[in-house]
Design a protein around this motif. Structure first.
Motif, mmCIF file in Angstrom:
data_model
loop_
_atom_site.group_PDB
_atom_site.id
_atom_site.type_symbol
_atom_site.label_atom_id
_atom_site.label_comp_id
_atom_site.label_asym_id
_atom_site.label_seq_id
_atom_site.Cartn_x
_atom_site.Cartn_y
_atom_site.Cartn_z
ATOM 1 N N ASP A 3 -18.415 -14.008 46.901
ATOM 2 C CA ASP A 3 -17.669 -13.853 48.025
ATOM 3 C C ASP A 3 -17.183 -12.327 48.614
ATOM 4 O OD1 ASP A 3 -17.561 -16.537 48.383
ATOM 5 O OD2 ASP A 3 -15.774 -16.753 46.872
ATOM 6 N N ALA A 4 -17.031 -12.237 49.882
ATOM 7 C CA ALA A 4 -16.502 -11.090 50.388
ATOM 8 C C ALA A 4 -15.330 -10.825 49.528
ATOM 9 C CB ALA A 4 -16.586 -10.998 51.718
ATOM 10 N N ILE A 5 -14.738 -9.376 49.616
ATOM 11 C CA ILE A 5 -13.767 -8.958 48.983
ATOM 12 C C ILE A 5 -12.791 -8.823 50.192
ATOM 13 C CG2 ILE A 5 -12.266 -7.313 47.599
ATOM 14 C CD1 ILE A 5 -15.445 -6.927 46.147
ATOM 15 N N ASP A 6 -11.493 -9.568 50.287
ATOM 16 C CA ASP A 6 -10.776 -9.136 51.269
ATOM 17 C C ASP A 6 -9.595 -7.896 50.705
ATOM 18 O OD1 ASP A 6 -8.235 -9.393 53.008
ATOM 19 O OD2 ASP A 6 -8.619 -11.262 53.300
ATOM 20 N N TRP A 18 1.034 3.541 43.728
ATOM 21 C CA TRP A 18 0.142 4.521 42.815
ATOM 22 C C TRP A 18 -0.298 3.660 41.651
ATOM 23 C CZ3 TRP A 18 -0.609 7.747 46.069
ATOM 24 C CH2 TRP A 18 0.629 8.505 46.698
ATOM 25 N N GLN A 19 -0.661 2.308 41.646
ATOM 26 C CA GLN A 19 -1.113 1.577 40.644
ATOM 27 C C GLN A 19 -2.260 0.811 41.092
ATOM 28 O OE1 GLN A 19 0.094 1.121 37.396
ATOM 29 N NE2 GLN A 19 1.343 2.841 38.082
ATOM 30 N N PRO A 20 -3.529 1.817 41.090
ATOM 31 C CA PRO A 20 -4.936 1.171 41.761
ATOM 32 C C PRO A 20 -5.434 -0.165 41.033
ATOM 33 C CG PRO A 20 -4.992 3.373 40.553
ATOM 34 C CD PRO A 20 -3.665 2.939 40.502
ATOM 35 N N ARG A 21 -5.896 -0.917 42.039
ATOM 36 C CA ARG A 21 -6.823 -2.164 41.284
ATOM 37 C C ARG A 21 -8.315 -1.898 41.846
ATOM 38 N NH1 ARG A 21 -1.963 -2.364 40.370
ATOM 39 N NH2 ARG A 21 -0.785 -4.490 39.903
ATOM 40 N N THR A 22 -9.117 -2.194 41.002
ATOM 41 C CA THR A 22 -10.618 -1.767 41.130
ATOM 42 C C THR A 22 -10.958 -3.360 41.776
ATOM 43 O OG1 THR A 22 -10.799 -0.374 39.497
ATOM 44 C CG2 THR A 22 -12.699 -1.594 40.119
ATOM 45 N N VAL A 23 -11.709 -3.020 43.028
ATOM 46 C CA VAL A 23 -11.915 -4.430 43.769
ATOM 47 C C VAL A 23 -13.389 -4.661 43.588
ATOM 48 C CG1 VAL A 23 -10.119 -4.298 45.102
ATOM 49 C CG2 VAL A 23 -12.163 -3.133 45.962
ATOM 50 N N ALA A 24 -14.196 -3.374 43.355
ATOM 51 C CA ALA A 24 -15.635 -3.605 43.313
ATOM 52 C C ALA A 24 -16.186 -2.183 42.364
ATOM 53 C CB ALA A 24 -16.340 -3.315 44.612
ATOM 54 N N THR A 25 -17.194 -2.468 41.979
ATOM 55 C CA THR A 25 -17.764 -1.364 41.136
ATOM 56 C C THR A 25 -19.393 -1.062 41.701
ATOM 57 O OG1 THR A 25 -16.978 -2.171 39.235
ATOM 58 C CG2 THR A 25 -18.902 -0.626 38.843
ATOM 59 N N ASP A 28 -21.612 3.612 38.519
ATOM 60 C CA ASP A 28 -20.663 3.850 37.681
ATOM 61 C C ASP A 28 -19.424 4.165 38.486
ATOM 62 O OD1 ASP A 28 -22.588 3.504 35.606
ATOM 63 O OD2 ASP A 28 -23.190 5.460 35.524
ATOM 64 N N TYR A 29 -19.177 3.803 39.600
ATOM 65 C CA TYR A 29 -18.028 4.315 40.201
ATOM 66 C C TYR A 29 -17.227 3.064 40.624
ATOM 67 C CZ TYR A 29 -19.656 9.023 41.335
ATOM 68 O OH TYR A 29 -19.962 10.276 40.945
ATOM 69 N N ASP A 30 -15.842 3.083 40.682
ATOM 70 C CA ASP A 30 -15.257 2.091 41.158
ATOM 71 C C ASP A 30 -14.613 2.224 42.646
ATOM 72 O OD1 ASP A 30 -14.823 1.010 38.713
ATOM 73 O OD2 ASP A 30 -12.996 1.401 38.220
ATOM 74 N N VAL A 31 -14.527 1.337 43.474
ATOM 75 C CA VAL A 31 -13.635 1.362 44.656
ATOM 76 C C VAL A 31 -12.447 0.440 44.295
ATOM 77 C CG1 VAL A 31 -13.849 0.265 46.932
ATOM 78 C CG2 VAL A 31 -16.016 0.923 45.720
ATOM 79 N N ILE A 94 -4.471 2.551 50.792
ATOM 80 C CA ILE A 94 -5.528 3.310 50.632
ATOM 81 C C ILE A 94 -6.694 2.732 49.774
ATOM 82 C CG2 ILE A 94 -4.363 5.285 50.881
ATOM 83 C CD1 ILE A 94 -4.343 5.889 47.752
ATOM 84 N N VAL A 95 -7.919 3.334 50.114
ATOM 85 C CA VAL A 95 -8.962 3.036 49.238
ATOM 86 C C VAL A 95 -9.386 4.170 48.499
ATOM 87 C CG1 VAL A 95 -11.617 2.349 49.377
ATOM 88 C CG2 VAL A 95 -10.006 1.231 50.727
ATOM 89 N N LEU A 96 -9.858 4.160 47.238
ATOM 90 C CA LEU A 96 -9.985 5.437 46.425
ATOM 91 C C LEU A 96 -11.455 5.030 45.799
ATOM 92 C CD1 LEU A 96 -6.871 5.581 44.554
ATOM 93 C CD2 LEU A 96 -7.662 7.190 46.210
ATOM 94 N N VAL A 97 -12.348 6.119 45.952
ATOM 95 C CA VAL A 97 -13.806 5.831 45.228
ATOM 96 C C VAL A 97 -13.852 7.069 44.165
ATOM 97 C CG1 VAL A 97 -16.167 5.694 45.417
ATOM 98 C CG2 VAL A 97 -14.925 4.875 47.199
ATOM 99 N N GLU A 98 -14.009 6.618 43.044
ATOM 100 C CA GLU A 98 -14.506 7.530 41.843
ATOM 101 C C GLU A 98 -14.991 7.105 40.600
ATOM 102 O OE1 GLU A 98 -10.048 8.973 41.419
ATOM 103 O OE2 GLU A 98 -9.585 7.041 41.520
ATOM 104 N N PRO A 99 -15.515 7.695 39.785
ATOM 105 C CA PRO A 99 -15.935 7.185 38.453
ATOM 106 C C PRO A 99 -15.210 6.129 37.850
ATOM 107 C CG PRO A 99 -16.773 9.483 38.775
ATOM 108 C CD PRO A 99 -15.523 9.122 39.724
ATOM 109 N N SER A 100 -15.656 5.227 37.548
ATOM 110 C CA SER A 100 -14.924 3.947 36.771
ATOM 111 C C SER A 100 -14.036 4.644 35.658
ATOM 112 C CB SER A 100 -15.953 2.961 36.135
ATOM 113 O OG SER A 100 -16.571 2.420 37.105
#
Length: 119
Positions: A3-6, A18-25, A28-31, A94-100
């Motif tokens: 499914d798509a991620i909402d 300031w408590q990020p949640r990883t919604v996709a990988t 080797d990067y987390d979104v 916000i969305v952050l993209v960085e190594p897992s």
């Protein structure tokens, strides 16, 4: 087919700033998504760049060379090794993209350091 991620739905499941949640990988990067509110500690990521995308609200990234002001739909990449401090007086999503393996507080662990949370 998955499914798509909402992103808005994920953001509605928590309120802590300031408590990020990883919604996709991606490789080797987390979104990651997060609520920004107040001042985050100044820190550096010595080995990786950090991608910021504002979904809602306003975010300031304080840098030695001057502040970067971001609104909805705007992006900024903080280069590796550059000290920075994200700040949002009124709050932002916000969305952050960085190594897992990247710790959110970089080289400055403390009270704001968050465990990696995958949703």
């Amino acid at each position: 087919m998955p499914d798509a991620i909402d992103l808005a739905a994920v953001l509605s499941t928590f309120t802590e700033p300031w408590q990020p949640r990883t919604v996709a990988t991606l490789n080797d990067y987390d979104v990651r998504v997060a609520h920004a509110r107040g001042e985050f500690p100044r820190h550096t990521h010595p080995d990786t760049d950090e991608f910021f995308l504002v979904l809602a609200g306003r975010l300031t990234i304080r840098l030695a060379d001057g502040d970067v002001e971001l609104g909805p739909g705007q992006v900024h990449v903080v280069p590796r090794g550059v000290p920075h401090q994200p700040v949002s007086a009124e709050g932002a999503d916000i969305v952050l993209v960085e190594p897992s393996t990247t710790v959110n507080t970089g080289d400055s662990p403390g009270a704001f350091t968050a465990e990696r949370r995958v949703v």
